[in-house]
Design a protein around this motif. Structure first.
Motif, PDB file in Angstrom:
ATOM      1  N   GLU A 113      34.415  34.949  42.820  1.00 45.42           N
ATOM      2  CA  GLU A 113      34.247  35.919  43.903  1.00 45.42           C
ATOM      3  C   GLU A 113      35.605  36.297  44.469  1.00 45.42           C
ATOM      4  O   GLU A 113      36.559  35.528  44.389  1.00 45.42           O
ATOM      5  CB  GLU A 113      33.363  35.351  45.012  1.00 45.42           C
ATOM      6  N   HIS A 114      35.685  37.504  45.022  1.00 40.22           N
ATOM      7  CA  HIS A 114      36.897  37.839  45.773  1.00 40.22           C
ATOM      8  C   HIS A 114      36.654  37.413  47.204  1.00 40.22           C
ATOM      9  O   HIS A 114      35.532  37.490  47.708  1.00 40.22           O
ATOM     10  CB  HIS A 114      37.235  39.324  45.652  1.00 40.22           C
ATOM     11  N   ILE A 115      37.691  36.916  47.838  1.00 44.40           N
ATOM     12  CA  ILE A 115      37.548  36.421  49.200  1.00 44.40           C
ATOM     13  C   ILE A 115      38.532  37.130  50.120  1.00 44.40           C
ATOM     14  O   ILE A 115      39.535  37.675  49.665  1.00 44.40           O
ATOM     15  CB  ILE A 115      37.769  34.891  49.270  1.00 44.40           C
ATOM     16  N   GLU A 116      38.203  37.111  51.391  1.00 49.21           N
ATOM     17  CA  GLU A 116      39.080  37.711  52.397  1.00 49.21           C
ATOM     18  C   GLU A 116      40.145  36.692  52.798  1.00 49.21           C
ATOM     19  O   GLU A 116      40.078  35.525  52.416  1.00 49.21           O
ATOM     20  CB  GLU A 116      38.262  38.159  53.609  1.00 49.21           C
ATOM     21  N   CYS A 117      41.102  37.142  53.607  1.00 48.68           N
ATOM     22  CA  CYS A 117      42.248  36.313  53.987  1.00 48.68           C
ATOM     23  C   CYS A 117      41.831  34.905  54.370  1.00 48.68           C
ATOM     24  O   CYS A 117      40.962  34.701  55.212  1.00 48.68           O
ATOM     25  CB  CYS A 117      42.997  36.966  55.140  1.00 48.68           C
ATOM     26  N   ASN A 118      42.453  33.943  53.722  1.00 47.84           N
ATOM     27  CA  ASN A 118      42.153  32.538  53.977  1.00 47.84           C
ATOM     28  C   ASN A 118      43.181  31.886  54.891  1.00 47.84           C
ATOM     29  O   ASN A 118      43.299  30.664  54.921  1.00 47.84           O
ATOM     30  CB  ASN A 118      42.086  31.778  52.657  1.00 47.84           C
ATOM     31  N   ALA A 119      43.927  32.715  55.616  1.00 41.70           N
ATOM     32  CA  ALA A 119      44.942  32.218  56.543  1.00 41.70           C
ATOM     33  C   ALA A 119      45.948  31.320  55.819  1.00 41.70           C
ATOM     34  O   ALA A 119      46.411  30.325  56.359  1.00 41.70           O
ATOM     35  CB  ALA A 119      44.310  31.474  57.716  1.00 41.70           C
TER      36      ALA A 119
END
Ligand code: FES
Length: 246
Positions: free
Chosen positions: A138-144
């Protein structure tokens, strides 16, 4: 076998046609145990859903129903939470959940190329699982973790400064069942095992591997070299300013 059977038909994206479940009486007891940790049982919903994922590999209809029953919520309320957060999965996840960050900084640093390379190598698209059930991508959003861009996650553990080549090596090692350790975390087990930890059942490996890495500590090191420190807050002056503004 589960003591629960689902009877509701609509749940915001959870696959209601797949009624399979591995929830047992032991699972039910563990959800009760989680609930007992909170002043109000309903507060236990997030970890309880992680426990459901640890046994069913997704948010199952039976899992929604058992959470609702124990936590004194409606199935619609449980389903609403389960389908709001991307960490809860509506389709079965493979042995390993591999995420590639494609938010701005990681994208600039090559995240899109990493994701594209993995999609081609594994022969699957976003949010799909390989036929052998090993990898869900999956593509994920910013993980900090932008200081390590582009980053990937495997079962919620970080992998830093990825390239298409290192990403393919990583998934190949996972598929081959070779030992794989996160550069800033524990050795990789499985997504379901990680979900059980998130449910509040530690596996005793929380301190495995390093934690903060060089990129995160760079600012602190430079400050120490220069003898810099944060200014001491003037609480009284701040309070006066706030009062004047009111
Ligand atoms: S943009 Fe990828 S971790 Fe922040």
């Amino acid at each position: 076998m589960s003591a629960f059977q689902s009877h509701f038909e609509v749940s915001g994206g959870v696959d209601m046609t797949d009624t399979s479940t591995n929830i047992t009486a032991e699972t039910v007891e563990e959800i009760r145990e989680i609930a007992a940790r909170y002043p109000q049982a309903r507060s236990a919903l997030l970890p309880a859903l992680h426990l459901v994922q640890s046994v069913d590999g997704r948010i199952s209809p039976a899992g929604i129903e058992v959470c609702a029953d124990i936590l004194e919520l409606s199935t619609a309320e449980v389903s609403g939470v389960a389908t709001f957060y991307t960490m809860y999965k509506r389709k079965p996840v493979g042995k390993h959940l591999v995420g590639v960050c494609t938010t701005a900084l990681c994208a600039i640093m090559g995240g899109d190329h990493v994701l594209a390379a993995l999609q081609e190598h594994l022969g699957i698209g976003n949010d799909e699982t390989t036929a052998d059930g090993q990898i869900t991508l999956e593509h994920i959003e910013c993980n900090a973790a932008c200081d390590y861009a582009p980053v990937m996650m495997v079962n919620w553990e970080f992998f830093d400064y990825m390239t298409p080549h290192s990403a393919i090596e990583l998934v190949d090692a996972l598929v081959a069942d070779n030992p794989v350790a996160s550069p800033r975390g524990a050795e990789i087990t499985s997504w379901r095992a990680a979900e059980r930890v998130l449910a509040g059942f530690p596996d005793g490996r929380a301190d495995e591997g390093p934690t903060a890495g060089d990129a995160s500590l760079l600012g602190l090191r430079i400050a120490r070299e220069h003898g810099w420190s944060a200014p001491v807050p003037n609480v009284a002056a701040d309070n006066q300013t706030e009062e004047a503004a009111q």
